[in-house]
Scaffold this motif. Sequence first.
Motif, PDB file in Angstrom:
ATOM      1  N   ASP A  24       0.832  -1.190   0.000  1.00 23.42           N
ATOM      2  CA  ASP A  24       0.000   0.000   0.000  1.00 23.42           C
ATOM      3  C   ASP A  24       0.874   1.251   0.000  1.00 23.42           C
ATOM      4  O   ASP A  24       1.986   1.246   0.527  1.00 23.42           O
ATOM      5  CB  ASP A  24      -0.903   0.039   1.239  1.00 23.42           C
ATOM      6  N   PHE A  25       0.372   2.307  -0.597  1.00 22.03           N
ATOM      7  CA  PHE A  25       1.059   3.592  -0.568  1.00 22.03           C
ATOM      8  C   PHE A  25       0.078   4.691  -0.949  1.00 22.03           C
ATOM      9  O   PHE A  25      -0.981   4.436  -1.525  1.00 22.03           O
ATOM     10  CB  PHE A  25       2.268   3.621  -1.506  1.00 22.03           C
ATOM     11  N   ILE A  26       0.456   5.910  -0.634  1.00 27.00           N
ATOM     12  CA  ILE A  26      -0.237   7.112  -1.092  1.00 27.00           C
ATOM     13  C   ILE A  26       0.851   8.021  -1.634  1.00 27.00           C
ATOM     14  O   ILE A  26       1.860   8.249  -0.967  1.00 27.00           O
ATOM     15  CB  ILE A  26      -0.972   7.831   0.056  1.00 27.00           C
ATOM     16  N   PHE A 112      -4.330   0.482  -2.333  1.00 24.94           N
ATOM     17  CA  PHE A 112      -4.849  -0.137  -1.121  1.00 24.94           C
ATOM     18  C   PHE A 112      -5.333  -1.530  -1.493  1.00 24.94           C
ATOM     19  O   PHE A 112      -6.135  -1.685  -2.406  1.00 24.94           O
ATOM     20  CB  PHE A 112      -6.011   0.661  -0.524  1.00 24.94           C
ATOM     21  N   ASN A 113      -4.833  -2.528  -0.782  1.00 25.48           N
ATOM     22  CA  ASN A 113      -5.231  -3.924  -1.020  1.00 25.48           C
ATOM     23  C   ASN A 113      -5.066  -4.309  -2.486  1.00 25.48           C
ATOM     24  O   ASN A 113      -5.947  -4.892  -3.091  1.00 25.48           O
ATOM     25  CB  ASN A 113      -6.668  -4.160  -0.558  1.00 25.48           C
ATOM     26  N   ASN A 114      -3.935  -3.935  -3.069  1.00 22.87           N
ATOM     27  CA  ASN A 114      -3.561  -4.247  -4.445  1.00 22.87           C
ATOM     28  C   ASN A 114      -4.450  -3.588  -5.502  1.00 22.87           C
ATOM     29  O   ASN A 114      -4.417  -3.964  -6.659  1.00 22.87           O
ATOM     30  CB  ASN A 114      -3.485  -5.758  -4.674  1.00 22.87           C
ATOM     31  N   GLU A 115      -5.273  -2.628  -5.117  1.00 25.14           N
ATOM     32  CA  GLU A 115      -6.063  -1.849  -6.072  1.00 25.14           C
ATOM     33  C   GLU A 115      -5.426  -0.474  -6.212  1.00 25.14           C
ATOM     34  O   GLU A 115      -5.315   0.261  -5.233  1.00 25.14           O
ATOM     35  CB  GLU A 115      -7.508  -1.705  -5.602  1.00 25.14           C
ATOM     36  N   VAL A 116      -5.007  -0.135  -7.436  1.00 27.83           N
ATOM     37  CA  VAL A 116      -4.342   1.142  -7.695  1.00 27.83           C
ATOM     38  C   VAL A 116      -5.328   2.095  -8.354  1.00 27.83           C
ATOM     39  O   VAL A 116      -6.105   1.708  -9.218  1.00 27.83           O
ATOM     40  CB  VAL A 116      -3.120   0.949  -8.624  1.00 27.83           C
TER      41      VAL A 116
END
Length: 169
Positions: A24-26, A112-116
């Motif tokens: 995860d990242f922002i 988040f949770n492998n959703e980009v």
Amino acid sequence: MKGIFTIVLFLFFLKSCDENKNTDFIELSSGFNMNPAEPRFGIIYKPDNNIYYCTEIMKNKNSTGKYKYFISESRIDFVEYKTLMNENFRKNYIPPFKPIVDATIFQIKYQFNNEVDKVRFYPEQLNEKQLMIFEMMKNLKDNGKFKEIDSITFSKDLLQYKLPEPPKL
């Protein structure tokens, strides 16, 4: 039989380690500023609660497309930022991207949770709460202590964008 059990156990541990890896990242990044002497920048917030920052190296007040990279000496609460993103950028409507002359474009990209997903915007397009969050994220680069590191991967969308060549006369 013991050999097969050992191989299965090894594969299980390998798979579980892979699943526990939090990707995860922002990321907040800026495009060209209307003041050509202002460098582009990027900020990444990660689940390790670190803030990573890059700023463009300018040469004679011109963009170079090359960056210096930093890590914050202070930490953040990534879960808090993730919640702010989910509640204010993911679930709230942001108008479709339309260019605004003489404005600096920004992008928030998150996984988040492998959703980009990513959102491009001008601060003028954000509602009051989104603008407050954007300013808070952007200002962390100015308010914290950072130490230089070799590099870290940032999205190239805005940070490596090059202006088109002007037409020849």
